[in-house]
Design an enzyme around this catalytic site. Structure first.
Site, mmCIF file in Angstrom:
data_model
loop_
_atom_site.group_PDB
_atom_site.id
_atom_site.type_symbol
_atom_site.label_atom_id
_atom_site.label_comp_id
_atom_site.label_asym_id
_atom_site.label_seq_id
_atom_site.Cartn_x
_atom_site.Cartn_y
_atom_site.Cartn_z
ATOM 1 N N LYS A 21 34.094 -25.137 55.324
ATOM 2 C CA LYS A 21 33.144 -24.717 56.347
ATOM 3 C C LYS A 21 33.331 -25.637 57.541
ATOM 4 O O LYS A 21 33.910 -26.704 57.415
ATOM 5 C CB LYS A 21 31.723 -24.734 55.812
ATOM 6 N N ASP A 76 31.233 -30.612 58.455
ATOM 7 C CA ASP A 76 31.406 -29.222 58.030
ATOM 8 C C ASP A 76 30.120 -28.407 58.107
ATOM 9 O O ASP A 76 30.161 -27.185 58.057
ATOM 10 C CB ASP A 76 32.063 -29.119 56.643
ATOM 11 N N ARG A 77 28.976 -29.081 58.230
ATOM 12 C CA ARG A 77 27.723 -28.319 58.347
ATOM 13 C C ARG A 77 27.320 -28.157 59.802
ATOM 14 O O ARG A 77 27.754 -28.923 60.657
ATOM 15 C CB ARG A 77 26.596 -29.050 57.617
ATOM 16 N N SER A 92 29.616 -36.198 52.457
ATOM 17 C CA SER A 92 29.027 -35.171 53.306
ATOM 18 C C SER A 92 27.762 -35.629 54.024
ATOM 19 O O SER A 92 27.775 -36.587 54.778
ATOM 20 C CB SER A 92 28.771 -33.933 52.463
ATOM 21 N N HIS A 93 26.656 -34.970 53.719
ATOM 22 C CA HIS A 93 25.404 -35.199 54.420
ATOM 23 C C HIS A 93 24.589 -36.320 53.777
ATOM 24 O O HIS A 93 23.488 -36.611 54.239
ATOM 25 C CB HIS A 93 24.593 -33.913 54.385
ATOM 26 N N ASP A 131 30.352 -35.359 57.501
ATOM 27 C CA ASP A 131 31.793 -35.080 57.553
ATOM 28 C C ASP A 131 32.147 -33.874 58.417
ATOM 29 O O ASP A 131 33.292 -33.425 58.409
ATOM 30 C CB ASP A 131 32.341 -34.900 56.136
ATOM 31 N N ASP A 161 26.900 -32.581 60.238
ATOM 32 C CA ASP A 161 26.588 -33.565 59.194
ATOM 33 C C ASP A 161 27.627 -34.683 59.132
ATOM 34 O O ASP A 161 28.503 -34.785 59.986
ATOM 35 C CB ASP A 161 26.456 -32.877 57.833
HETATM 36 C C1 G6P Z 1 27.994 -28.983 49.904
HETATM 37 C C2 G6P Z 1 28.990 -27.931 49.533
HETATM 38 C C3 G6P Z 1 28.396 -26.571 49.759
HETATM 39 C C4 G6P Z 1 27.101 -26.425 49.020
HETATM 40 C C5 G6P Z 1 26.166 -27.552 49.366
HETATM 41 C C6 G6P Z 1 24.914 -27.559 48.524
HETATM 42 O O1 G6P Z 1 27.748 -28.956 51.267
HETATM 43 O O2 G6P Z 1 30.165 -28.054 50.321
HETATM 44 O O3 G6P Z 1 29.316 -25.598 49.382
HETATM 45 O O4 G6P Z 1 26.494 -25.237 49.359
HETATM 46 O O5 G6P Z 1 26.801 -28.782 49.208
HETATM 47 O O6 G6P Z 1 25.247 -27.721 47.200
HETATM 48 P P1 G6P Z 1 24.135 -28.031 46.125
HETATM 49 O O7 G6P Z 1 24.852 -27.933 44.810
HETATM 50 O O8 G6P Z 1 23.592 -29.407 46.424
HETATM 51 O O9 G6P Z 1 23.086 -26.979 46.323
HETATM 52 ZN ZN ZN Z 2 29.449 -31.915 54.765
#
Ligand code: G6P
Ligand code: ZN
Length: 542
Positions: A375, A280-281, A112-113, A278, A276
């Site tokens: 997302k 999704d954000r 992800s990010h 991947d 981000d």
């Molecule tokens: C990812 C997940 C989200 C989540 C975020 C923060 O992006 O897909 O669903 O809200 O991480 O998660 P964390 O456990 O680091 O607060």
């Molecule tokens: Zn992501």
């Protein structure tokens, strides 16, 4: 051709909020990725001859793991794997491909990010046939399997050419290398009023998307520049790079600062958005106005019918517990369901499948709907452009009008990253001890109404998830929430979420940290954050 390889289990393959995430050198250990992938397959039933989708955000190690996953899928009996060209599929696009082609499930390779590169992060996540992240029942089974696994199956074949679209045979399995962008771009065009957005852009409204050298680049170029007619270069950092060009591909006020400053400058663009690693954000910024993710969810929900894909109205809204209650007020006004879930997109899956919720959102810059089961960063950006085009108002005007109508939920998150794990666990344990004594206590003008450790009873499948974050609720709708992140890869990350509800429109223009100052002080007093973490200030404030 099928080889059964002996292996030894690793004890640290517990999936977190969003799959297994570790540093690349951890993933590169002998059989590490193979063990986890085989454990996924061993935890599933009935995929013989069926289709699997594989794709990732293009980060360092993506291609290596994709080749392994392809050969293992073939050895384990899948009939076909659809894989994005170059190994690329954004997380929402992967979710869409799984759904559109009725696949059995998918493997999404991403952290992800989190930063990418030889010493940075990598991740593997399994998504089920509805296109969403596997529920805890499956991730728990995968974890249990990783602890005892002793063999995995793999085909001994040369690597598949991932860079040419087409069908290839891999043993008895077909590998279908697909255009990663087309299906997704078509889906977006079916949901939003592209004609209206094209006119908005044609009239001189300047839109900039920062893809942060991550996966959304090709998607944003196709949609914003090609289909919506924005000038070339409107998508910045559009080429996905294995190390994200050393960016930290997390769209927030710290890591997407340049974009923010540009939009805020007098001659800068009217609208800026970032996504981000991947895809999704999302982060949305209008001139003079940064939109918090919690407000974004509320405003999208309140204006949903302006987008053709949601013209018939929405069935309900879901948000993660730490996300502000701004959306709750919209749901109340619309007379629709409101659901509060633990952090993690996977908790929305059942609500979306059951038709209880149509739009969902999280404070962590995630918004989405029932169009996929993840997302979706670009979806949120396009929703905003659709709303702006339909209302013919600026982001600032839209947000301020929303606050005037519903009241403002001042909101901020303070992260303490890479805190000593033991200290973080002790802080949470101490808070739990205190919970029952907090109600009735006053801190200055703030009186505690209730305090608990959030537990979620899934209304669809009856599963219970406990210990999902500690909430201290004050009279009048203010609250502080404490949680340990489930996505970090080193040490612990303590998150403090602070929220204050302000109904009075004459008090809607206070600087956020100032508006929340008393709550922030009280949070430290209750949790002893400074004392226990040895930190004077948060690492990141969003
Ligand atoms: C990812 C997940 C989200 C989540 C975020 C923060 O992006 O897909 O669903 O809200 O991480 O998660 P964390 O456990 O680091 O607060
Ligand atoms: Zn992501």
């Amino acid at each position: 051709m099928i080889k059964t390889v002996s292996t030894k289990p690793y004890q640290d393959q517990k999936p977190g909020t969003s799959g297994l995430r570790k540093k690349v050198p951890v993933f590169a250990q002998e059989h590490y990725a193979e063990n986890f992938i085989q454990s996924i397959f061993d935890s599933l039933e009935g995929f013989e001859g069926k289709t699997l989708v594989i794709g990732g955000d293009g980060r360092y190690y993506n291609r290596e793991v994709i080749q392994k996953a392809l050969k293992m899928a073939a050895a384990n009996g899948f009939g076909k794997v659809m894989v994005g060209k170059g190994g690329i599929l954004s997380t929402p696009a992967a979710s869409h491909v799984i759904r559109k082609y009725d696949a059995f499930g998918g493997i999404v390779l991403s952290a992800s990010h989190n930063p990418g590169g030889p010493t940075e992060d990598f991740g593997i996540k399994y998504n089920i046939g509805n296109g969403g992240p596997a529920p805890e029942k499956i991730t728990d089974a995968i974890y249990a399997r990783t602890k005892v696994i002793d063999t995995y199956k793999i085909l001994e074949e040369p690597d598949v050419d991932l860079d040419t679209i087409g069908m290839y045979a891999l043993g008895d399995m077909i590998v279908d290398v697909i255009d990663p962008v087309a299906d997704y771009a078509d889906l977006m065009e079916s949901l939003f009023d592209f004609g209206a957005i094209r006119s908005l852009i044609g009239s001189g409204f300047r839109v900039v998307i920062d893809s942060m050298s991550a996966v959304t680049g090709p998607y944003a170029v196709e949609i914003l520049e090609k289909r919506l007619g924005a000038p070339a270069g409107s998508v910045r950092n559009s080429e996905p790079l294995p190390d994200f060009g050393h960016h930290h591909p997390d769209p927030n006020l710290v890591h997407a600062r340049e974009l923010y400053d540009d939009v805020m400058s007098a001659d800068g663009p009217d609208f800026g958005a970032a996504s981000d690693g991947d895809g999704d954000r999302n982060m949305v910024v209008g001139k003079g106005m940064f939109v918090t993710p919690s407000d974004s969810l509320a405003i999208i929900a309140a204006n949903a019918t302006l987008a053709p894909g949601y013209a018939d109205g929405i069935a309900g809204i879901a948000r993660s517990m730490p996300t502000s209650a701004a959306a709750d007020r919209v749901a109340q006004k619309l007379g629709i369901g409101m659901y509060e879930t633990p952090t993690g997109w996977k908790f929305f899956g059942n609500l979306l499948d059951a038709g209880k919720a149509t739009v969902c959102g999280e404070e962590s810059f995630g918004t989405g709907s029932n169009h996929v089961r993840e997302k979706d960063g670009l979806w949120a950006v396009l929703f905003w452009l659709n709303i702006i085009a339909a209302k013919k108002k600026s982001v600032k005007e839209i947000v301020e009008a929303h606050w005037a109508e519903y009241g403002r939920n001042y909101y901020s998150r303070h992260d303490y990253e890479e805190v000593d794990t033991e200290a973080a666990n002790e802080l949470v344990a101490a808070l739990r001890e205190k919970l029952s004594s907090l109600p009735g206590q006053s801190f200055g003008s703030l009186k505690v109404e209730a305090a608990d450790d959030f537990a979620y009873n899934d209304p669809i499948d009856g599963s219970v998830s406990k210990n999902q974050g500690i909430r201290v609720l004050f009279e009048g709708g203010s609250r502080v929430v404490f949680r340990l992140s489930g996505t970090g890869t080193s040490g612990a990350t303590l998150r403090l979420y602070v929220e204050r509800y302000e109904p009075d429109a004459s008090r809607h223009n206070i600087e956020t940290q100032t508006a929340l100052a008393d709550l922030i002080t009280v949070a430290d007093e209750i949790a002893e954050i400074k004392k226990r973490t040895g930190r004077n200030a948060p690492t990141v404030i969003t």
